[in-house]
Structures are given as C-alpha cells and as structure tokens.
Write a protein that holds these residues in place. Structure first.
Motif, PDB file in Angstrom:
ATOM      1  N   GLU A  51       0.850  -1.187   0.000  1.00  0.00           N
ATOM      2  CA  GLU A  51       0.000   0.000   0.000  1.00  0.00           C
ATOM      3  C   GLU A  51       0.883   1.234   0.000  1.00  0.00           C
ATOM      4  O   GLU A  51       1.937   1.247   0.624  1.00  0.00           O
ATOM      5  CB  GLU A  51      -0.885  -0.002   1.255  1.00  0.00           C
ATOM      6  CG  GLU A  51      -1.987   1.033   1.178  1.00  0.00           C
ATOM      7  CD  GLU A  51      -2.897   1.022   2.401  1.00  0.00           C
ATOM      8  OE1 GLU A  51      -4.109   0.836   2.235  1.00  0.00           O
ATOM      9  OE2 GLU A  51      -2.385   1.204   3.526  1.00  0.00           O
ATOM     10  N   PHE A  52       0.458   2.253  -0.739  1.00  0.00           N
ATOM     11  CA  PHE A  52       1.178   3.519  -0.674  1.00  0.00           C
ATOM     12  C   PHE A  52       0.165   4.650  -0.804  1.00  0.00           C
ATOM     13  O   PHE A  52      -0.976   4.436  -1.220  1.00  0.00           O
ATOM     14  CB  PHE A  52       2.260   3.604  -1.758  1.00  0.00           C
ATOM     15  CG  PHE A  52       1.768   3.349  -3.162  1.00  0.00           C
ATOM     16  CD1 PHE A  52       1.273   4.389  -3.934  1.00  0.00           C
ATOM     17  CD2 PHE A  52       1.810   2.066  -3.709  1.00  0.00           C
ATOM     18  CE1 PHE A  52       0.816   4.163  -5.229  1.00  0.00           C
ATOM     19  CE2 PHE A  52       1.356   1.829  -4.998  1.00  0.00           C
ATOM     20  CZ  PHE A  52       0.858   2.885  -5.764  1.00  0.00           C
ATOM     21  N   ALA A  83       7.710  13.689  -2.026  1.00  0.00           N
ATOM     22  CA  ALA A  83       7.282  12.341  -2.410  1.00  0.00           C
ATOM     23  C   ALA A  83       8.446  11.358  -2.496  1.00  0.00           C
ATOM     24  O   ALA A  83       9.614  11.748  -2.463  1.00  0.00           O
ATOM     25  CB  ALA A  83       6.547  12.395  -3.747  1.00  0.00           C
ATOM     26  N   ASP A  84       8.122  10.075  -2.596  1.00  0.00           N
ATOM     27  CA  ASP A  84       9.135   9.042  -2.831  1.00  0.00           C
ATOM     28  C   ASP A  84       9.269   8.744  -4.312  1.00  0.00           C
ATOM     29  O   ASP A  84      10.233   8.148  -4.756  1.00  0.00           O
ATOM     30  CB  ASP A  84       8.734   7.730  -2.133  1.00  0.00           C
ATOM     31  CG  ASP A  84       8.660   7.897  -0.633  1.00  0.00           C
ATOM     32  OD1 ASP A  84       9.638   8.388  -0.050  1.00  0.00           O
ATOM     33  OD2 ASP A  84       7.622   7.535  -0.043  1.00  0.00           O
ATOM     34  N   LEU A 156       1.590   0.416 -12.270  1.00  0.00           N
ATOM     35  CA  LEU A 156       1.719   0.133 -10.839  1.00  0.00           C
ATOM     36  C   LEU A 156       2.859  -0.844 -10.548  1.00  0.00           C
ATOM     37  O   LEU A 156       3.553  -0.710  -9.541  1.00  0.00           O
ATOM     38  CB  LEU A 156       0.400  -0.408 -10.294  1.00  0.00           C
ATOM     39  CG  LEU A 156      -0.644   0.676 -10.003  1.00  0.00           C
ATOM     40  CD1 LEU A 156      -2.015   0.079  -9.840  1.00  0.00           C
ATOM     41  CD2 LEU A 156      -0.255   1.465  -8.754  1.00  0.00           C
ATOM     42  N   ASP A 157       3.046  -1.800 -11.446  1.00  0.00           N
ATOM     43  CA  ASP A 157       4.174  -2.723 -11.272  1.00  0.00           C
ATOM     44  C   ASP A 157       5.487  -1.944 -11.255  1.00  0.00           C
ATOM     45  O   ASP A 157       6.375  -2.203 -10.444  1.00  0.00           O
ATOM     46  CB  ASP A 157       4.209  -3.759 -12.412  1.00  0.00           C
ATOM     47  CG  ASP A 157       3.082  -4.779 -12.284  1.00  0.00           C
ATOM     48  OD1 ASP A 157       2.530  -4.915 -11.175  1.00  0.00           O
ATOM     49  OD2 ASP A 157       2.757  -5.433 -13.289  1.00  0.00           O
ATOM     50  N   ILE A 158       5.587  -0.991 -12.180  1.00  0.00           N
ATOM     51  CA  ILE A 158       6.804  -0.183 -12.265  1.00  0.00           C
ATOM     52  C   ILE A 158       6.930   0.690 -11.013  1.00  0.00           C
ATOM     53  O   ILE A 158       8.014   0.850 -10.447  1.00  0.00           O
ATOM     54  CB  ILE A 158       6.794   0.679 -13.554  1.00  0.00           C
ATOM     55  CG1 ILE A 158       6.784  -0.239 -14.778  1.00  0.00           C
ATOM     56  CG2 ILE A 158       7.999   1.617 -13.587  1.00  0.00           C
ATOM     57  CD1 ILE A 158       6.425   0.455 -16.082  1.00  0.00           C
ATOM     58  N   VAL A 159       5.787   1.225 -10.565  1.00  0.00           N
ATOM     59  CA  VAL A 159       5.780   2.044  -9.339  1.00  0.00           C
ATOM     60  C   VAL A 159       6.347   1.229  -8.173  1.00  0.00           C
ATOM     61  O   VAL A 159       7.258   1.671  -7.467  1.00  0.00           O
ATOM     62  CB  VAL A 159       4.351   2.539  -9.002  1.00  0.00           C
ATOM     63  CG1 VAL A 159       4.298   3.131  -7.599  1.00  0.00           C
ATOM     64  CG2 VAL A 159       3.887   3.584 -10.027  1.00  0.00           C
ATOM     65  N   PRO A 164      10.957   2.690  -2.729  1.00  0.00           N
ATOM     66  CA  PRO A 164      11.829   2.053  -1.738  1.00  0.00           C
ATOM     67  C   PRO A 164      11.075   0.938  -1.025  1.00  0.00           C
ATOM     68  O   PRO A 164       9.888   1.081  -0.734  1.00  0.00           O
ATOM     69  CB  PRO A 164      12.164   3.199  -0.770  1.00  0.00           C
ATOM     70  CG  PRO A 164      11.261   4.324  -1.096  1.00  0.00           C
ATOM     71  CD  PRO A 164      10.770   4.129  -2.488  1.00  0.00           C
ATOM     72  N   LYS A 165      11.753  -0.170  -0.753  1.00  0.00           N
ATOM     73  CA  LYS A 165      11.093  -1.316  -0.122  1.00  0.00           C
ATOM     74  C   LYS A 165      10.726  -0.984   1.325  1.00  0.00           C
ATOM     75  O   LYS A 165      11.482  -0.341   2.035  1.00  0.00           O
ATOM     76  CB  LYS A 165      12.023  -2.544  -0.123  1.00  0.00           C
ATOM     77  CG  LYS A 165      12.306  -3.090  -1.507  1.00  0.00           C
ATOM     78  CD  LYS A 165      11.175  -4.022  -1.963  1.00  0.00           C
ATOM     79  CE  LYS A 165      11.400  -4.509  -3.388  1.00  0.00           C
ATOM     80  NZ  LYS A 165      11.060  -3.509  -4.416  1.00  0.00           N
TER      81      LYS A 165
END
Length: 437
Positions: A51-52, A83-84, A156-159, A164-165
């Motif tokens: 989630e972000f 933002a990240d 979203l996959d790329i996001v 950062p993990k």
C-alpha cells in the motif's frame, strides 16, 4: 512509514482520473474546466499486497493564467521534495507542450524516481504517438488510459519496482481477511461503504463498475479485519474485454486471499446460476462462508415463513454444504450490517477451532459405536481413535480405522455432521479423513 507517490503534470492531462483509478475513489471532481481539482487530493493505493499513499497535485493551482504556470512549476518542485516517486502525466493527444518541457526540466534535476505517463492512449495506434515524449529526457513513456484503466497495472508494477522497499509487519498476518463477493449489482460496494461509513468505492447502478479489488483495514466497534472488495464476477462467456477478464480473475484471487467470504445475494432476484458459480469458487478454495441476503428492505413479505422459505431455497441449492449462517440485511438502510460483521467474525473463529484429542474421542467414539460403518463383504470396520491435525487451513480430523478403504463417502459425511452437531463449526468447511490405524 508508507510510501508517497505524487501525480504531477499540467491541467487536463487526466491527473484526477488517474488518481481516482489508483485510489479507486471519486473524490476528485473530474471535469473539463482547467483547474477544477480543488482541495488536496490524497488517498491510498494498494497493489500486489503493498500500500502507498497517492497525492494528486492538481488541487493547488490558482486559476489565473499569469500565475498558473508558475504555480504548476512550484507544485512540481514541492512534489519532488515530499514524495518518494513522481508520476509525470502527459497527454498523448496534445503531444509535448511548452509547459510539459518546463516540468520535465525540473524533474530531470531530481534524484527521485520519475515515471513518465503517456495518458489518453485509448487505442493501439495512439501508442506510436507516445514516442515524441522521449524528447523530454525522462526515459520510456508508459502508455496508459486513466479513463479505461489501460496500462495502469503495468504502471503500478513499475511504481512498486521503483518505490523504496518497506519493512513488512509480521503481526498483520493474524488479522482475518473478509472478502465481499457476489455477482454485479448484488450490493458489494454499498455494503462496504456501510461498514466503513464513507464512499470508498464508486457505487453506481451499472453492473461491473467496481473493476478492481481493494483491501481496507477495518478497525472500530471492536472489530479488526481486512475487507477485500472484489470486482463483480461474470460468467466466462460474458468476458469480452480484458478488463472484465481481469475482474473475474481478481475475484478469484480475492476469494483465494481471504479467510471468510461474505457472499451477497440480491433478495429481489433470488439465487441465480452466477451465485452458484461464486459459491463453488468459495468451496473449491476451502473458504468460510457467510451468506448475506441484501436489499431485504425491498422485499414485501418479511414473515418468518418467507424467511424460512428463502433460507431453505438457499441451502437446497448449496447442498451438501449447508452449515453456514444466512443474514438478511440491507446495505442501503444499514439494517443488520453489524450482524454481518459479527457473524463473519464468529465464522472466522470457528475456522480456528481446536478440539482436544481426549474430548474428541470421548464424544465421537460412543457415536461411532452406536452407528458403526456398514460392514463390507462380511468384514467389520472398526474406528478406534480420532484426532484433529494442528495448524491446518481449516479444521481437519482424522479417524483411524482397520479398513479405511471400505469406509463410504456417506459415512464420512455422517462423521462430519456429528462433528458439526457437537462443536461450533458453522460456516467453515472441515476435512474428515479416514486413515489406516
């Protein structure tokens, strides 16, 4: 700490639509007048179990042309500080504009991951036009259509790849996950809104408006669980576009990812073939079940006889698994909404039941002695001992017999019914195995 993703770009490129797509809300006002997105747009997006937070920067632009462009540049700068990750949205139909180039110049200086999003790519031909965005110097443009959702999964996959993990919290695993399932228009989104008390989903009368699944953490009134909302499940042959196909797949996945399925049935339509398909999916996945007869407020005859008739009709269709609760509710009037949650919680606890071995034998062996399995070819089948296997997905019992291969399915079902009669196992499937002693 969660991750924060900022959506930037000039007006009318579809930032709000993308925001809605990612956070699955309609909070942003979407219209064609430049600068209509007012207050800060902030929401959560969940993808692949992560989630972000998402912020749509469109809300901060003062609508007057001279300070317009400065305001946008300012915003982009703030976004890169806070933002990240930044999603820079451009419009494939209008191509590169001066303002796009200005924004790109700011973004090229940042150390943040930036994803260039070529929006309004509504057809395959349009993808070729995206090539001109390479001139912005921000790498590959990712083609999407925020309106239809095309490409947003890849985006979203790329996001997730570039974010950062996060450190995962192990304790979260013990929280039950409830999936609200049912065919389109049975009232899935409405009941979730009734639970959460806010318009989290787009609730409309169009079948299939809920495209994707979402998890929502629900923690109030003594409940704590995840709600998995699913897209309406369609019959396979109705699936003519990929999105539909996706929503079917997603529903299957939502059932797979839940502990308890809340199956919504439309009281005004009764049980239909599609309800049965979903029920079978739930059974195949060994999930616990609560059936909710929704739109009960629209039914004329609410007499005990009518209720009993409806209940019997449901259990008859779903036999042989008939030991599940049925709640008559209305998402609209919020009638018996908490009853649904209480029931789901109880069913989840039933799923976790542990029965001590001595107690199990004390109750079951006399029953077996009084009604032993039929003898086969003159051979007597003796069951001398039983126990529950620990740490299984659903309650699993083993009965040890001298000739397990001769114990018929009918007797196995008898044992299951006796277990259900003596312990609280309503709503949850159970396994009964007969093994060599």
């Amino acid at each position: 700490m969660g991750n924060l993703v900022a959506i930037v770009g000039r007006p009318n490129v579809g930032k709000s639509t993308l925001f809605n797509r990612l956070t699955k809300t309609r909070h942003a006002i979407v219209s064609d007048v430049a600068g209509t997105t007012r207050d800060r747009q902030y929401g959560k997006c969940e993808w692949n179990g992560r989630e972000f937070s998402v912020v749509d920067t469109g809300g901060w632009v003062v609508n007057s042309d001279d300070i317009f462009e400065d305001a946008i540049r300012e915003q982009v700068k703030i976004a890169t500080e806070e933002a990240d990750l930044v999603l820079f949205v451009v419009d494939v139909k209008s191509g590169v504009t001066d303002l796009d180039s200005d924004v790109a110049q700011i973004l090229r200086k940042t150390k943040l991951p930036v994803i260039l999003v070529s929006n309004k790519t509504d057809s395959n031909e349009m993808q070729y036009y995206s090539a001109e965005f390479y001139s912005l110097g921000l790498g590959d443009p990712i083609c999407i259509s925020a309106v239809s959702g095309f490409g947003t999964g890849d985006l979203l996959d790329i996001v997730l790849d570039k974010l950062p993990k996060e450190q995962k919290d192990e304790a979260e695993e013990n929280i039950p996950r409830f999936a609200v399932v049912g065919r389109p228009n049975a009232g899935k989104s409405s009941i979730i809104n009734a639970f959460i008390g806010e318009e989290r989903n787009i609730v409309t009368e169009i079948a299939g408006t809920t495209r994707d699944s979402i998890y929502t953490r629900y923690d109030k009134f003594g409940f704590d669980f995840y709600l998995v909302d699913t897209a309406g499940i369609r019959r396979k042959n109705k699936v003519n576009e990929d999105l539909e196909f996706y929503s079917v797949m997603r529903s299957i996945r939502a059932i797979e990812n839940s502990d308890v399925c809340i199956l919504m049935i439309d009281a005004t339509r009764g049980i239909e073939a599609q309800d049965m398909n979903i029920f079978q999916l739930i059974q195949k996945n060994n999930k616990s079940l609560v059936v909710v007869v929704n739109k009960w407020d629209l039914v004329e005859d609410k007499s005990p006889i009518a209720i009993k008739t409806f209940e019997n009709a449901i259990r008859e269709r779903m036999a042989p698994f008939v030991d599940f609760p049925i709640v008559f509710a209305s998402a609209l009037t919020k009638q018996r909404i908490f009853k649904v949650l209480e029931t789901a919680k109880q069913v989840y606890l039933n799923r976790k039941v542990r029965i001590g071995t001595s107690k199990l034998n004390e109750v079951m062996l006399p029953i077996i002695e009084a009604t032993p399995p039929q003898s086969v070819k003159g051979k007597y089948i003796k069951i001398k001992y039983c126990n529950q296997i620990p740490d299984t997905q659903i309650p699993t019992f083993v009965f040890y017999a001298n000739l397990p291969q001769y114990v018929k399915e009918q007797y196995r079902r008898f044992l299951e019914n006796q277990l259900r009669a003596n312990w609280e196992l309503t709503g949850t499937p159970i396994n009964v195995f007969i093994r060599q002693k």
